[in-house]
Design a protein around this motif. Structure first.
Motif, PDB file in Angstrom:
ATOM      1  N   PHE A  38     -47.959  20.062  55.844  1.00  0.00           N
ATOM      2  CA  PHE A  38     -48.249  21.214  55.209  1.00  0.00           C
ATOM      3  C   PHE A  38     -49.293  21.053  54.056  1.00  0.00           C
ATOM      4  O   PHE A  38     -49.204  20.490  53.060  1.00  0.00           O
ATOM      5  CB  PHE A  38     -46.841  21.792  54.402  1.00  0.00           C
ATOM      6  CG  PHE A  38     -46.887  22.919  53.783  1.00  0.00           C
ATOM      7  CD1 PHE A  38     -47.987  24.028  53.974  1.00  0.00           C
ATOM      8  CD2 PHE A  38     -45.836  23.105  53.013  1.00  0.00           C
ATOM      9  CE1 PHE A  38     -47.747  25.075  53.368  1.00  0.00           C
ATOM     10  CE2 PHE A  38     -45.687  24.440  52.218  1.00  0.00           C
ATOM     11  CZ  PHE A  38     -46.880  25.268  52.393  1.00  0.00           C
ATOM     12  N   LEU A  39     -50.274  21.635  54.188  1.00  0.00           N
ATOM     13  CA  LEU A  39     -51.462  21.678  53.471  1.00  0.00           C
ATOM     14  C   LEU A  39     -51.704  22.648  52.307  1.00  0.00           C
ATOM     15  O   LEU A  39     -52.072  23.723  52.750  1.00  0.00           O
ATOM     16  CB  LEU A  39     -52.865  21.643  54.119  1.00  0.00           C
ATOM     17  CG  LEU A  39     -53.500  20.201  54.856  1.00  0.00           C
ATOM     18  CD1 LEU A  39     -54.659  20.784  55.600  1.00  0.00           C
ATOM     19  CD2 LEU A  39     -53.419  19.276  53.932  1.00  0.00           C
ATOM     20  N   THR A  40     -51.621  22.427  51.118  1.00  0.00           N
ATOM     21  CA  THR A  40     -51.787  23.403  50.083  1.00  0.00           C
ATOM     22  C   THR A  40     -53.013  23.209  49.163  1.00  0.00           C
ATOM     23  O   THR A  40     -52.800  23.460  47.885  1.00  0.00           O
ATOM     24  CB  THR A  40     -50.262  23.506  49.283  1.00  0.00           C
ATOM     25  OG1 THR A  40     -50.030  22.283  48.830  1.00  0.00           O
ATOM     26  CG2 THR A  40     -49.103  23.780  50.085  1.00  0.00           C
ATOM     27  N   THR A  41     -53.977  22.732  49.873  1.00  0.00           N
ATOM     28  CA  THR A  41     -55.040  21.993  48.940  1.00  0.00           C
ATOM     29  C   THR A  41     -55.996  23.038  48.660  1.00  0.00           C
ATOM     30  O   THR A  41     -57.147  23.011  48.198  1.00  0.00           O
ATOM     31  CB  THR A  41     -55.459  20.715  49.434  1.00  0.00           C
ATOM     32  OG1 THR A  41     -55.859  21.083  50.889  1.00  0.00           O
ATOM     33  CG2 THR A  41     -54.591  19.679  49.387  1.00  0.00           C
ATOM     34  N   GLY A  42     -55.945  24.338  49.125  1.00  0.00           N
ATOM     35  CA  GLY A  42     -56.875  25.198  49.068  1.00  0.00           C
ATOM     36  C   GLY A  42     -57.946  25.595  50.291  1.00  0.00           C
ATOM     37  O   GLY A  42     -58.026  24.508  51.151  1.00  0.00           O
ATOM     38  N   ARG A  43     -58.349  26.620  50.494  1.00  0.00           N
ATOM     39  CA  ARG A  43     -58.868  27.025  51.898  1.00  0.00           C
ATOM     40  C   ARG A  43     -60.168  26.411  52.055  1.00  0.00           C
ATOM     41  O   ARG A  43     -60.845  26.363  53.271  1.00  0.00           O
ATOM     42  CB  ARG A  43     -59.043  28.600  51.938  1.00  0.00           C
ATOM     43  CG  ARG A  43     -60.044  29.241  51.043  1.00  0.00           C
ATOM     44  CD  ARG A  43     -60.036  30.804  50.926  1.00  0.00           C
ATOM     45  NE  ARG A  43     -60.912  31.069  49.945  1.00  0.00           N
ATOM     46  CZ  ARG A  43     -62.009  31.991  50.416  1.00  0.00           C
ATOM     47  NH1 ARG A  43     -62.407  31.943  51.583  1.00  0.00           N
ATOM     48  NH2 ARG A  43     -62.853  32.242  49.477  1.00  0.00           N
ATOM     49  N   LYS A  44     -60.924  25.840  50.868  1.00  0.00           N
ATOM     50  CA  LYS A  44     -62.142  25.174  51.281  1.00  0.00           C
ATOM     51  C   LYS A  44     -62.031  23.822  51.113  1.00  0.00           C
ATOM     52  O   LYS A  44     -63.336  23.210  51.100  1.00  0.00           O
ATOM     53  CB  LYS A  44     -63.189  25.813  49.963  1.00  0.00           C
ATOM     54  CG  LYS A  44     -63.431  27.189  50.098  1.00  0.00           C
ATOM     55  CD  LYS A  44     -64.343  27.417  48.803  1.00  0.00           C
ATOM     56  CE  LYS A  44     -64.661  28.955  48.921  1.00  0.00           C
ATOM     57  NZ  LYS A  44     -65.911  29.393  48.799  1.00  0.00           N
ATOM     58  N   ASN A  45     -60.970  23.310  51.173  1.00  0.00           N
ATOM     59  CA  ASN A  45     -60.900  21.820  51.091  1.00  0.00           C
ATOM     60  C   ASN A  45     -60.196  21.095  52.265  1.00  0.00           C
ATOM     61  O   ASN A  45     -59.347  20.572  52.340  1.00  0.00           O
ATOM     62  CB  ASN A  45     -59.808  21.723  49.830  1.00  0.00           C
ATOM     63  CG  ASN A  45     -60.596  21.897  48.495  1.00  0.00           C
ATOM     64  OD1 ASN A  45     -61.745  21.271  48.458  1.00  0.00           O
ATOM     65  ND2 ASN A  45     -60.151  22.706  47.903  1.00  0.00           N
ATOM     66  N   LEU A  46     -60.494  21.940  53.643  1.00  0.00           N
ATOM     67  CA  LEU A  46     -59.918  21.312  54.669  1.00  0.00           C
ATOM     68  C   LEU A  46     -60.790  20.491  55.639  1.00  0.00           C
ATOM     69  O   LEU A  46     -60.456  19.793  56.547  1.00  0.00           O
ATOM     70  CB  LEU A  46     -59.635  22.530  55.632  1.00  0.00           C
ATOM     71  CG  LEU A  46     -58.606  23.665  54.766  1.00  0.00           C
ATOM     72  CD1 LEU A  46     -58.475  24.636  55.568  1.00  0.00           C
ATOM     73  CD2 LEU A  46     -57.347  22.934  54.484  1.00  0.00           C
ATOM     74  N   GLY A  47     -61.848  20.269  54.964  1.00  0.00           N
ATOM     75  CA  GLY A  47     -62.951  19.379  55.753  1.00  0.00           C
ATOM     76  C   GLY A  47     -62.551  18.054  56.115  1.00  0.00           C
ATOM     77  O   GLY A  47     -62.664  17.533  57.293  1.00  0.00           O
ATOM     78  N   ALA A  48     -61.753  17.475  54.923  1.00  0.00           N
ATOM     79  CA  ALA A  48     -61.248  16.051  55.025  1.00  0.00           C
ATOM     80  C   ALA A  48     -60.354  15.731  56.263  1.00  0.00           C
ATOM     81  O   ALA A  48     -60.399  14.587  56.774  1.00  0.00           O
ATOM     82  CB  ALA A  48     -60.604  15.686  53.791  1.00  0.00           C
ATOM     83  N   PHE A  49     -59.573  16.958  56.560  1.00  0.00           N
ATOM     84  CA  PHE A  49     -58.917  16.843  57.880  1.00  0.00           C
ATOM     85  C   PHE A  49     -59.151  17.285  58.929  1.00  0.00           C
ATOM     86  O   PHE A  49     -58.470  17.275  60.077  1.00  0.00           O
ATOM     87  CB  PHE A  49     -57.667  17.780  57.236  1.00  0.00           C
ATOM     88  CG  PHE A  49     -57.013  17.381  55.879  1.00  0.00           C
ATOM     89  CD1 PHE A  49     -55.923  16.353  55.882  1.00  0.00           C
ATOM     90  CD2 PHE A  49     -57.303  17.762  54.846  1.00  0.00           C
ATOM     91  CE1 PHE A  49     -55.495  16.084  54.487  1.00  0.00           C
ATOM     92  CE2 PHE A  49     -56.995  17.669  53.566  1.00  0.00           C
ATOM     93  CZ  PHE A  49     -56.013  16.387  53.578  1.00  0.00           C
TER      94      PHE A  49
END
Ligand code: NAP
Length: 245
Positions: free
Chosen positions: A131-142
């Motif tokens: 569950f990723l709640t880090t923000g919609r622009k912060n998905l690149g790392a994953f």
């Protein structure tokens, strides 16, 4: 004489502070939003939207608008804006305070793994259904993780790059513990990733993770610029302004 305040916003604290300042004839408040959210919750008083063009653009804007004091009430992870504000205030000789709520603190039964960055979070995921709640622009790392499944929750749709196996839930907090439990149970989530925002509005997911025995990968805040004056509450910012004006 009124004190003209630039309030850098985008947080619940900023909206509450704008409301208090708008009610006080001693102040004229101009709230500033980045313009990231399509339909932002607007604060009381005047609002401007969009970047300033770095520290130089902000310094010009501060002079043009005859601002007397700056309150940076941006999100704890909006480090570029805070750095720019501190630099522009120093350049123009204006008083500036950073309003930064405290980070979350671990409770009995919490299984938190602190990491310094989103990249470190992606490299240390103790689970398969994330569950990723880090923000919609912060998905690149994953994005390079094609093995795990990700649940992403954000106000507006996520921006690429993002992981190939991903479900998106569009929602704006606050969320209740019951809602978080239902979401995490319903998707068989086995690890939560969050930034240490410290917001009461989004803390229910931590309570739910504790109740479900799910580990939390907690991304630490970026450091504040050296020497910046800091308060931790809306009342603290009002007290600071009373002396700065
Ligand atoms: N980062 C988060 O996790 C998060 C979470 C919730 C809310 N927010 C809010 O969303 C906004 C953007 O956050 P971010 O992390 O993308 O910021 P950031 O990376 O620190 O800032 C990047 C650029 O966006 C512009 N900007 C940011 N905040 C602004 C504001 N309040 N008013 C005018 N321009 C702003 C500035 O452009 P110029 O250089 O052109 O001035 C800044 O250099 C902030 O207002 C923040 O409070 C952020």
């Amino acid at each position: 004489m009124t004190t003209r305040v630039l309030l850098l916003g985008g947080t619940g604290e900023a909206r509450r502070l704008a409301g208090r300042l708008a009610d006080d004839p001693a102040y004229e408040v101009i709230s500033s939003l980045a313009g990231r959210v399509a339909e932002p919750a607007l604060p009381a008083g005047r609002t401007r939207i969009g970047g300033f063009g770095g520290p130089d653009g902000l310094a010009d804007w501060l002079a043009r608008e005859r601002i007397d004091a700056v309150v940076d009430a941006t999100h704890p992870f909006a480090a570029v804006m805070t750095g720019s504000a501190v630099a522009a205030a120093a350049r123009t000789g204006l008083p500036l305070v950073v309003l930064r709520r405290p980070g979350w603190t671990r409770d009995d039964g919490d299984d938190w793994r602190r990491v310094p960055s989103l990249e470190a979070a992606a490299a240390n995921l103790p689970g398969e259904r994330v569950f990723l709640t880090t923000g919609r622009k912060n998905l690149g790392a994953f994005a390079g993780d094609g093995r795990r499944w990700f649940l992403v929750r954000s106000v507006d749709p996520p921006e690429p790059p993002f992981p190939p196996r991903m479900e998106t839930v569009l929602a704006r907090g606050p969320f209740t513990v019951e809602e978080e439990l239902a979401l995490m149970r319903g998707r068989s989530v086995d690890v939560l990733v969050t930034k240490d925002s410290g917001s009461a509005m989004t803390a229910a997911k931590l309570t739910a993770a504790r109740a479900l025995g799910i580990p939390v990968v907690m991304v630490d805040r970026p450091p504040l610029p050296a020497g910046a004056a800091v308060v931790t509450s809306v009342d603290g910012a009002l007290g600071w302004l009373a002396h700065a004006g």
